[in-house]
Write an enzyme that holds these catalytic residues in place. Structure first.
Site, short mmCIF file in Angstrom:
data_model
loop_
_atom_site.label_atom_id
_atom_site.label_comp_id
_atom_site.label_asym_id
_atom_site.label_seq_id
_atom_site.Cartn_x
_atom_site.Cartn_y
_atom_site.Cartn_z
N ARG A 234 7.01 -9.32 -115.44
CA ARG A 234 6.96 -7.87 -116.74
C ARG A 234 7.95 -8.43 -117.20
NH1 ARG A 234 2.87 -6.94 -113.60
NH2 ARG A 234 2.45 -4.44 -113.08
N ASP A 258 3.86 -14.52 -119.72
CA ASP A 258 2.65 -14.05 -119.37
C ASP A 258 2.98 -12.24 -119.72
OD1 ASP A 258 -0.04 -14.29 -118.49
OD2 ASP A 258 0.71 -13.53 -117.05
N GLU A 263 4.21 -5.60 -124.70
CA GLU A 263 2.66 -6.48 -124.47
C GLU A 263 0.94 -5.61 -124.69
OE1 GLU A 263 2.86 -7.69 -120.59
OE2 GLU A 263 1.41 -6.70 -120.13
N HIS A 295 -0.89 -11.49 -119.67
CA HIS A 295 -1.31 -11.22 -119.05
C HIS A 295 -2.58 -11.64 -117.81
CE1 HIS A 295 0.76 -7.90 -116.79
NE2 HIS A 295 0.49 -8.15 -115.75
P1 NAD Z 1 7.26 -7.63 -104.00
O1 NAD Z 1 7.61 -5.78 -103.79
O2 NAD Z 1 6.06 -8.10 -103.00
O3 NAD Z 1 8.23 -8.39 -104.41
C1 NAD Z 1 9.24 -8.00 -105.09
C2 NAD Z 1 10.55 -8.92 -104.30
O4 NAD Z 1 11.80 -8.15 -106.04
C3 NAD Z 1 10.82 -8.34 -103.27
O5 NAD Z 1 11.44 -8.96 -102.42
C4 NAD Z 1 12.56 -7.36 -103.72
O6 NAD Z 1 13.08 -7.30 -102.80
C5 NAD Z 1 12.36 -7.42 -105.26
N1 NAD Z 1 13.60 -7.42 -105.96
C6 NAD Z 1 13.45 -5.23 -105.98
N2 NAD Z 1 14.74 -5.24 -107.13
C7 NAD Z 1 14.96 -6.24 -107.29
C8 NAD Z 1 16.12 -6.53 -108.59
N3 NAD Z 1 16.91 -5.44 -108.45
N4 NAD Z 1 16.51 -7.58 -108.36
C9 NAD Z 1 16.01 -9.00 -107.57
N5 NAD Z 1 15.10 -8.77 -107.05
C10 NAD Z 1 15.18 -7.09 -106.70
O7 NAD Z 1 6.11 -8.07 -105.64
P2 NAD Z 1 5.43 -8.65 -105.90
O8 NAD Z 1 4.00 -8.61 -105.49
O9 NAD Z 1 5.64 -10.80 -105.54
O10 NAD Z 1 4.73 -9.13 -107.63
C11 NAD Z 1 6.60 -9.18 -108.65
C12 NAD Z 1 6.31 -8.50 -109.97
O11 NAD Z 1 4.93 -9.42 -109.85
C13 NAD Z 1 5.70 -6.86 -109.51
O12 NAD Z 1 6.63 -6.24 -109.70
C14 NAD Z 1 4.47 -7.60 -110.78
O13 NAD Z 1 5.43 -6.75 -111.83
C15 NAD Z 1 4.85 -9.05 -111.32
N6 NAD Z 1 2.32 -8.89 -111.15
C16 NAD Z 1 2.18 -9.55 -112.19
C17 NAD Z 1 1.21 -10.51 -112.21
C18 NAD Z 1 -0.17 -10.69 -113.79
O14 NAD Z 1 -0.63 -11.25 -113.57
N7 NAD Z 1 1.41 -11.71 -114.40
C19 NAD Z 1 0.56 -9.92 -111.08
C20 NAD Z 1 0.77 -9.20 -109.98
C21 NAD Z 1 2.04 -8.77 -109.98
#
Ligand code: NAD
Length: 344
Positions: A234, A258, A263, A295
């Protein structure tokens, strides 16, 4: 069941049409984003279906409730654009927690390789029959240390990919996964150690109050000189002004983004031929060592079909059985997935 679908793009429709027809869900597609000005378009709908840059704030929630809209169906995993605290007790929020962690993790590696092996430069040069290699020197990933912040679904896949390249992984997560740390190729460390020892840093944690501007002037100062920063999570995890300063001072060797803090004003739209009204973004894009994609990390065939199928099943579950395992709930703990599958 009638669903007002906001921020529609041509690539959304085939999969949503397919699963909508299969399950009798009628999507009314709107190109505009959901916000206080456009919320009226949801009149008569049972739910709104929204994406990452739609706005679901208090005013939008109030208006949706007035119109009898009971559900916000996010067709994404992240929910930082929803005021979850305000939504609680008023409107149900469903999401797609996972659709293809491979899509995002693979895009992250694609950005990294493109950047450090100058593929983006080579593509342009050879099209102009310029076969010079001057300025094209890259570096091996093998043996380098990558710091991965957030070891959830996407972070883990990215770690696997990095291990395949023979990289060492330093990981940080608020809730570390014990099975991941083998004390050799993957090691959990504190954030400061990750900053100090990583050649490359990749962000895969959600955007929360805690992680807002996780990468700022202070954290960049702790990093190795020439660090490569990858952000496919994000935008607001990174203070864009501080990143720009880091690029200018050469503290940051390269950045692959990305996502971008502001954005929602630009991404997903065609601004070619316009004057870009964001000096920081324009300056970042102008840098030879910055790559920006808008994105698009999620955008694979597999992900689009998974997103559509899960969204339709979420809506069916909610409206037909009154239950959805992918409901987000403030009560069940900091807006995590609802343990009851129905939050109020
Ligand atoms: P997920 O929930 O499986 O994993 C997120 C991880 O972050 C978890 O292990 C959690 O414990 C950890 N976390 C939470 N708070 C934290 C903190 N303060 N410090 C460090 N780690 C922390 O999520 P995911 O499916 O792996 O997705 C991760 C991120 O990717 C999403 O939050 C989303 O913002 C982003 N995303 C981007 C796209 C894209 O197209 N660019 C697509 C999907 C997701």
């Amino acid at each position: 069941m009638k669903i007002a679908f906001f921020d529609t793009k041509p690539y959304d429709k085939p999969a949503f049409d397919k699963f909508g027809a299969e399950y009798g869900v009628d999507f009314k597609y709107y190109e505009t984003k959901l916000n206080e000005d456009t919320v009226g378009l949801a009149e008569g709908a049972d739910a709104v279906c929204v994406f990452v840059n739609d706005t679901v704030n208090a005013a939008v929630i109030d208006r949706l409730c007035e119109m009898g809209v009971r559900v916000v169906a996010l067709r994404c995993a992240g929910f930082n654009n929803v005021d979850m605290k305000y939504a609680y007790g008023k409107i149900h929020v469903l999401r797609v927690p996972a659709y293809s962690p491979y899509a995002v993790a693979e895009h992250t590696m694609a950005l990294l390789l493109t950047s450090i092996r100058r593929i983006h430069k080579a593509f342009i040069r050879t099209r102009d029959y310029n076969f010079s290699l001057a300025g094209m020197t890259g570096f091996d990933l093998h043996g380098k240390t990558v710091g991965v912040v957030g070891t959830g679904r996407i972070g883990r896949v990215f770690i696997d990919i990095c291990r395949g390249f023979g990289m060492k992984v330093l990981a940080y997560d608020k809730f570390p996964a014990k099975d991941l740390d083998d004390g050799d190729t993957v090691k959990y460390v504190e954030l400061d150690e990750l900053f100090e020892k990583s050649d490359i840093i990749s962000l895969h944690c959600p955007l929360t109050e805690e992680t807002y501007h996780l990468i700022d002037g202070d954290s960049l100062a702790k990093c190795k000189r020439g660090v490569v920063l990858l952000n496919t999570s994000r935008g607001a995890l990174v203070d864009a002004e501080a990143l720009l300063a880091g690029i200018k001072s050469r503290q940051v060797g390269a950045a692959c983004l990305d996502v971008y803090e502001e954005e929602s004003d630009f991404f997903f739209e065609d601004y070619s031929g316009h004057i870009l009204d964001d000096d920081t973004l324009a300056r970042l894009i102008s840098m030879p060592n910055v790559i920006v994609t808008s994105h698009q990390a999620f955008l694979t065939e597999e992900a689009l079909y998974n997103i559509a199928e899960t969204t339709v099943l979420n809506l069916m579950g909610f409206f037909e059985n009154g239950q959805c395992p992918n409901e987000l709930c403030y009560r069940c703990g900091s807006a995590e997935d609802c343990k009851d599958g129905k939050c109020f």
